[in-house]
Write an enzyme that holds these catalytic residues in place. Structure first.
Site, PDB file in Angstrom:
ATOM      1  N   ASN A 127       6.862  24.642 -19.216  1.00 30.83           N
ATOM      2  CA  ASN A 127       5.959  25.314 -20.153  1.00 30.83           C
ATOM      3  C   ASN A 127       5.004  24.405 -20.921  1.00 30.83           C
ATOM      4  O   ASN A 127       3.936  24.845 -21.311  1.00 30.83           O
ATOM      5  CB  ASN A 127       6.785  26.124 -21.179  1.00 30.83           C
TER       6      ASN A 127
ATOM      7  N   MET B 225       2.896  22.132 -20.503  1.00 35.42           N
ATOM      8  CA  MET B 225       1.529  21.778 -20.120  1.00 35.42           C
ATOM      9  C   MET B 225       0.670  23.024 -19.936  1.00 35.42           C
ATOM     10  O   MET B 225      -0.412  22.971 -19.351  1.00 35.42           O
ATOM     11  CB  MET B 225       1.528  20.888 -18.869  1.00 35.42           C
ATOM     12  N   LYS B 226       1.165  24.149 -20.457  1.00 35.27           N
ATOM     13  CA  LYS B 226       0.369  25.377 -20.400  1.00 35.27           C
ATOM     14  C   LYS B 226      -0.593  25.410 -21.596  1.00 35.27           C
ATOM     15  O   LYS B 226      -0.273  24.881 -22.668  1.00 35.27           O
ATOM     16  CB  LYS B 226       1.296  26.599 -20.416  1.00 35.27           C
TER      17      LYS B 226
ATOM     18  N   HIS C   3       1.061  21.724 -14.436  1.00 37.44           N
ATOM     19  CA  HIS C   3       0.994  23.189 -14.354  1.00 37.44           C
ATOM     20  C   HIS C   3       0.709  23.729 -15.751  1.00 37.44           C
ATOM     21  O   HIS C   3       1.504  23.477 -16.647  1.00 37.44           O
ATOM     22  CB  HIS C   3       2.352  23.683 -13.823  1.00 37.44           C
TER      23      HIS C   3
ATOM     24  N   ASN D 290      -3.827  29.780 -11.808  1.00 39.49           N
ATOM     25  CA  ASN D 290      -2.568  30.429 -11.475  1.00 39.49           C
ATOM     26  C   ASN D 290      -2.786  31.945 -11.398  1.00 39.49           C
ATOM     27  O   ASN D 290      -3.418  32.522 -12.298  1.00 39.49           O
ATOM     28  CB  ASN D 290      -1.566  30.105 -12.614  1.00 39.49           C
TER      29      ASN D 290
ATOM     30  N   GLU E  69       7.652  26.990  -7.183  1.00 38.95           N
ATOM     31  CA  GLU E  69       8.502  27.548  -8.249  1.00 38.95           C
ATOM     32  C   GLU E  69       9.720  28.255  -7.647  1.00 38.95           C
ATOM     33  O   GLU E  69      10.053  29.375  -8.034  1.00 38.95           O
ATOM     34  CB  GLU E  69       7.695  28.536  -9.110  1.00 38.95           C
TER      35      GLU E  69
ATOM     36  N   TRP F  48      12.376  26.161  -9.771  1.00 40.64           N
ATOM     37  CA  TRP F  48      11.909  26.607 -11.086  1.00 40.64           C
ATOM     38  C   TRP F  48      13.075  26.649 -12.076  1.00 40.64           C
ATOM     39  O   TRP F  48      13.600  27.697 -12.426  1.00 40.64           O
ATOM     40  CB  TRP F  48      11.160  27.939 -11.007  1.00 40.64           C
TER      41      TRP F  48
HETATM   42  C1  XIL Z   1       7.707  30.937 -16.945  1.00 37.84           C
HETATM   43  C2  XIL Z   1       8.710  30.027 -17.652  1.00 37.84           C
HETATM   44  O1  XIL Z   1       9.738  29.699 -16.756  1.00 37.84           O
HETATM   45  C3  XIL Z   1       9.266  30.731 -18.865  1.00 37.84           C
HETATM   46  O2  XIL Z   1      10.105  29.854 -19.601  1.00 37.84           O
HETATM   47  C4  XIL Z   1       8.120  31.231 -19.757  1.00 37.84           C
HETATM   48  O3  XIL Z   1       8.649  31.974 -20.822  1.00 37.84           O
HETATM   49  C5  XIL Z   1       7.143  32.068 -18.965  1.00 37.84           C
HETATM   50  O4  XIL Z   1       6.694  31.344 -17.829  1.00 37.84           O
HETATM   51  N1  XIL Z   1       5.013  31.899 -12.747  1.00 37.84           N
HETATM   52  C6  XIL Z   1       4.564  30.715 -13.280  1.00 37.84           C
HETATM   53  C7  XIL Z   1       5.394  30.010 -14.296  1.00 37.84           C
HETATM   54  O5  XIL Z   1       3.549  30.181 -12.820  1.00 37.84           O
HETATM   55  O6  XIL Z   1       4.609  29.270 -15.194  1.00 37.84           O
HETATM   56  C8  XIL Z   1       6.291  30.973 -15.034  1.00 37.84           C
HETATM   57  O7  XIL Z   1       7.123  30.222 -15.885  1.00 37.84           O
HETATM   58  C9  XIL Z   1       7.080  31.806 -14.067  1.00 37.84           C
HETATM   59  C10 XIL Z   1       6.158  32.635 -13.206  1.00 37.84           C
END
Ligand code: XIL
Length: 368
Positions: free
Chosen positions: A78, A80-81, A114, A162, A279, A328
């Site tokens: 998370n 790097m979001k 990511h 994404n 993932e 993931w």
């Molecule tokens: C998810 C994380 O695992 C969670 O902790 C967060 O609350 C929400 O995001 N697709 C993606 C990821 O590209 O970034 C997501 O990760 C899961 C679905």
């Protein structure tokens, strides 16, 4: 033993001799067969990664050991979001991501970043409020330039965009709210359907050395979306938009048809781009029931599915396109799935005590 070491170094070109010697050395150690590789990364010719939470890396010794032992590649789950890095307009917080990168560098692990742009709740609230196209375009461009420059030379690659495509239409998403009434970042609606290409150009400008990925889910079961991604790649190639790889998220379950998994991997490989299973997790509770007791039968089905995914990837994707497989999450104790489905699940390779599951054997067996 010295003598055998010498032979090993002399005969590295002969696979048979090396295999013989490995068996011999294993027998010398008192084992009757070739020992199981000690870790996932030891067993794999391509990078194996995990989505990582830096706080758990710091505070939980077992989590940390599992990651350091088994991973060759790190992805921040998370931190790097955009919502984490740039929660407030003009303020950038890199601390947690930097910590993860420091660990990766010290341990010689690759970092896959990511993600730059995502329409959903991980887009910062301030950004979702922008309805003017020039303002939003500038905000995204500034974000990518600032963040890309900060991590330049430290990350190998980026998920640039994404989940751009709509599940039903297969077109670029145009919704401003989701089905729960939550505000979305309506990229398609505000800055236009060709925004994905421009985000790749901005990313390339910010970090010309990084490999740039488009990342998507549901490619195993949604033909429209798979087709949309493939069309986008053809179009990008025609227009010389810089793209180097495709990420298959692959949040699947024990009943996901193998034919769909194989088709998605094959089609992605056929583009000639790098292919990242980005993932991976395999849910054992497709019905999403609240309370599920895990059984040996479910664990066995999960073993089979992991083995199939890994084996199909290894078999189909040409070696030079194998960017790797990222899990993931690390253990069933920290998977995102139970929170997402409001159900019980056990989707990963390590159980909640960080012990290897049959799924772990499935991954290893898939590599053979
Ligand atoms: C998810 C994380 O695992 C969670 O902790 C967060 O609350 C929400 O995001 N697709 C993606 C990821 O590209 O970034 C997501 O990760 C899961 C679905």
């Amino acid at each position: 033993m010295k003598y055998f070491k010498k032979i090993v170094s002399l005969s590295l070109t002969s696979g048979k001799t090396v295999a013989f010697l490995i068996i011999f050395i294993a027998c010398e150690k008192g084992e009757s067969q070739v020992a199981k590789p000690a870790t996932l990364q030891d067993a794999s010719s391509f990078p194996v990664g995990f989505a990582i939470d830096p706080t758990a890396m710091k505070d939980n010794a077992t989590y940390q050991k599992t990651v350091l032992d088994h991973a060759g590649s790190f992805t921040a789950e998370n931190v790097m979001k955009p919502s984490r890095i740039n929660a407030q307009k003009g303020v950038f917080s890199f601390d947690k991501a930097d910590y993860l990168i420091d660990v990766a560098q010290a341990q010689g692990k690759r970092v896959h970043a990511h993600t730059f742009v995502w329409y959903t709740n991980t887009a910062p609230a301030w950004m979702k409020q922008i309805k003017d196209s020039t303002e939003l375009e500038t905000a995204l461009k500034t974000y990518i330039q600032t963040v890309g420059t900060h991590f330049k030379g430290k990350v190998a690659s980026w998920d640039v965009v994404n989940e751009a495509f709509d599940n039903t239409t297969g077109e670029i998403r145009m919704a401003s709210v989701d089905d729960k009434g939550q505000t979305l970042l309506n990229l398609g609606g505000v800055i236009g359907k060709d925004y994905v290409a421009r985000m790749f150009q901005y990313a390339h400008h910010a970090d010309p050395g990084a490999l740039l990925f488009y990342n998507e889910y549901g490619q195993e079961t949604n033909a429209k979306k798979l087709d949309a991604v493939l069309k986008m790649v053809t179009d990008f190639k025609k227009r010389s938009i810089p793209i180097h790889g495709l990420g298959l998220q692959m949040h699947i379950n024990i009943n996901t048809p193998n034919v769909g998994i194989e088709n998605a991997i094959q089609k992605y490989a056929d583009t000639g781009l790098m292919v990242h299973i980005s993932e991976l997790d395999i849910a054992v509770n497709p019905a999403k029931t609240k309370d599920l007791t895990i059984t040996a039968e479910l664990l066995e089905k999960q073993y089979e599915k992991y083995k199939f995914v890994v084996n199909t990837y290894k078999r189909i994707v040409p070696v030079k396109q194998q960017f790797g497989i990222t899990m993931w999450g690390v253990s069933d104790a920290n998977s995102w799935i139970p929170g997402f489905c409001s159900c019980t699940d056990f989707p990963l390779l390590f159980d909640s005590q960080y012990k290897t599951k049959r799924a772990y054997d499935g991954f290893l067996d898939g590599l053979k």
